[in-house]
Design a protein around this motif. Structure first.
Motif, PDB file in Angstrom:
ATOM      1  N   LYS A 176      -9.955   1.955 -33.718  1.00 13.88           N
ATOM      2  CA  LYS A 176     -11.047   1.050 -33.306  1.00 13.88           C
ATOM      3  C   LYS A 176     -10.614  -0.418 -33.377  1.00 13.88           C
ATOM      4  O   LYS A 176     -10.758  -1.165 -32.415  1.00 13.88           O
ATOM      5  CB  LYS A 176     -12.295   1.245 -34.206  1.00 13.88           C
ATOM      6  CG  LYS A 176     -12.858   2.648 -34.187  1.00 13.88           C
ATOM      7  CD  LYS A 176     -14.046   2.789 -35.127  1.00 13.88           C
ATOM      8  CE  LYS A 176     -13.732   2.621 -36.601  1.00 13.88           C
ATOM      9  NZ  LYS A 176     -12.813   3.617 -37.159  1.00 13.88           N
ATOM     10  N   SER A 177     -10.111  -0.826 -34.542  1.00 10.92           N
ATOM     11  CA  SER A 177      -9.749  -2.236 -34.730  1.00 10.92           C
ATOM     12  C   SER A 177      -8.573  -2.616 -33.832  1.00 10.92           C
ATOM     13  O   SER A 177      -8.575  -3.696 -33.226  1.00 10.92           O
ATOM     14  CB  SER A 177      -9.388  -2.506 -36.189  1.00 10.92           C
ATOM     15  OG  SER A 177     -10.493  -2.249 -37.026  1.00 10.92           O
ATOM     16  N   GLU A 196      -3.111   8.200 -25.349  1.00  7.64           N
ATOM     17  CA  GLU A 196      -2.870   6.964 -24.601  1.00  7.64           C
ATOM     18  C   GLU A 196      -2.418   5.851 -25.542  1.00  7.64           C
ATOM     19  O   GLU A 196      -2.711   5.893 -26.740  1.00  7.64           O
ATOM     20  CB  GLU A 196      -4.120   6.569 -23.788  1.00  7.64           C
ATOM     21  CG  GLU A 196      -5.375   6.434 -24.610  1.00  7.64           C
ATOM     22  CD  GLU A 196      -6.675   6.629 -23.817  1.00  7.64           C
ATOM     23  OE1 GLU A 196      -6.772   7.611 -23.038  1.00  7.64           O
ATOM     24  OE2 GLU A 196      -7.592   5.829 -23.990  1.00  7.64           O
TER      25      GLU A 196
HETATM   26  N1  LIG Z   1      -2.766   4.800 -29.024  1.00 13.87           N
HETATM   27  C1  LIG Z   1      -3.183   4.136 -30.089  1.00 13.87           C
HETATM   28  N2  LIG Z   1      -4.380   3.544 -30.082  1.00 13.87           N
HETATM   29  C2  LIG Z   1      -4.834   2.881 -31.182  1.00 13.87           C
HETATM   30  N3  LIG Z   1      -4.136   2.760 -32.329  1.00 13.87           N
HETATM   31  C3  LIG Z   1      -2.924   3.337 -32.394  1.00 13.87           C
HETATM   32  C4  LIG Z   1      -2.407   4.037 -31.289  1.00 13.87           C
HETATM   33  N4  LIG Z   1      -1.196   4.514 -31.637  1.00 13.87           N
HETATM   34  C5  LIG Z   1      -0.980   4.093 -32.888  1.00 13.87           C
HETATM   35  N5  LIG Z   1      -2.001   3.379 -33.354  1.00 13.87           N
HETATM   36  C6  LIG Z   1      -2.045   2.773 -34.679  1.00 13.87           C
HETATM   37  O1  LIG Z   1      -3.026   3.443 -35.433  1.00 13.87           O
HETATM   38  C7  LIG Z   1      -3.625   2.541 -36.340  1.00 13.87           C
HETATM   39  C8  LIG Z   1      -5.121   2.557 -36.140  1.00 13.87           C
HETATM   40  O2  LIG Z   1      -5.690   1.760 -37.140  1.00 13.87           O
HETATM   41  P1  LIG Z   1      -7.013   0.931 -36.971  1.00 13.87           P
HETATM   42  O3  LIG Z   1      -7.084   0.019 -38.137  1.00 13.87           O
HETATM   43  O4  LIG Z   1      -7.097   0.346 -35.609  1.00 13.87           O
HETATM   44  O5  LIG Z   1      -8.093   2.094 -37.110  1.00 13.87           O
HETATM   45  P2  LIG Z   1      -9.660   1.964 -37.316  1.00 13.87           P
HETATM   46  O6  LIG Z   1     -10.274   2.979 -36.430  1.00 13.87           O
HETATM   47  O7  LIG Z   1     -10.080   0.546 -37.144  1.00 13.87           O
HETATM   48  O8  LIG Z   1      -9.820   2.444 -38.823  1.00 13.87           O
HETATM   49  P3  LIG Z   1     -10.912   1.991 -39.950  1.00 13.87           P
HETATM   50  O9  LIG Z   1     -12.152   2.793 -39.692  1.00 13.87           O
HETATM   51  O10 LIG Z   1     -10.261   2.383 -41.229  1.00 13.87           O
HETATM   52  O11 LIG Z   1     -11.129   0.518 -39.822  1.00 13.87           O
HETATM   53  C9  LIG Z   1      -3.026   1.160 -36.103  1.00 13.87           C
HETATM   54  O12 LIG Z   1      -1.989   0.934 -37.010  1.00 13.87           O
HETATM   55  C10 LIG Z   1      -2.479   1.318 -34.676  1.00 13.87           C
HETATM   56  O13 LIG Z   1      -1.409   0.448 -34.414  1.00 13.87           O
END
Ligand SMILES: Nc1ncnc2c1ncn2[C@@H]1O[C@H](COP(=O)(O)OP(=O)(O)OP(=O)(O)O)[C@@H](O)[C@H]1O
Ligand SMILES: [Mg+2]
Length: 182
Positions: free
Chosen positions: A24-25, A162
């Protein structure tokens, strides 16, 4: 300085929802950059930051999660009605709470950041799944707390299939198709 473009900007909220570590972030940050480059007024409301400030008094019970999202919804509503492009990134696991945000905010675009929990566990940047799986953290979404999948999100991202860039382009294209971009 206010450009004509930003003064005519139609506000909206891109509501990113999904499991911890689904991306998400990461995707919301990238979309925010692209929208800024296009001259839009952009605000990010991110779970990790909001929980240290606006909602630092809250925990992770159902009641507190609902209150967290209720406050975020209020802020997103104010910004949206003033022409800002708002990008929220919260797990927001409950369908009913997201439905309420949709109703309150109006120009609401739900982005389901879909990713199998096994892939999220592999990513586990903050060692949160590890702690949840060994019982150190209770009420962890995807492990010991439910995540209710969106039924009809405006945008579906599959971050196990993706890249961040591909997901970003998907969001931008959909915003354009919906008439939100100048
Ligand atoms: N295709 C992709 N899309 C998004 N993130 C990816 C992808 N491939 C790898 N990643 C990595 O996965 C991680 C996702 O972490 P992120 O902090 O964005 O998750 P989040 O959903 O915000 O989690 P939280 O609920 O803990 O805040 C990041 O380190 C990102 O670089
Ligand atoms: Mg996040």
């Amino acid at each position: 300085m206010d450009s004509i473009q930003s003064r005519n900007q139609k506000g909206f909220t891109l509501w990113f929802t999904g499991l911890p570590c689904s991306g998400k972030s990461a995707v919301a940050d990238r979309v925010a950059e692209v929208l800024k480059e296009q001259g839009l007024n952009v605000e990010r409301l991110d779970g990790d930051i909001v929980r240290k400030d606006l909602t630092r008094d809250l925990g992770f019970s159902k009641e507190d999660r609902d209150e967290n999202i209720r406050r975020v919804t209020f802020v997103a509503k104010l910004l949206t009605r003033n022409g800002v492009a708002v990008l929220t990134s919260f797990i927001s696991p409950y369908r009913q709470v997201r439905a309420r945000a949709r109703k309150e905010i109006g120009n609401f675009i739900e982005v389901y950041v879909k990713c199998p929990v096994e892939v999220c566990i592999e990513r586990d940047m903050k060692d949160m799944y590890k702690k949840a799986l060994n019982g150190e953290i209770k009420e962890f979404t995807g492990v010991s707390d439910p995540y209710e999948e969106p039924i009809n999100p405006e945008i579906l991202l599959e971050t196990d299939k993706e890249t961040i860039e591909e997901s970003t382009q998907k969001v931008i294209k959909r915003l354009n198709d919906l008439g939100y971009l100048p």
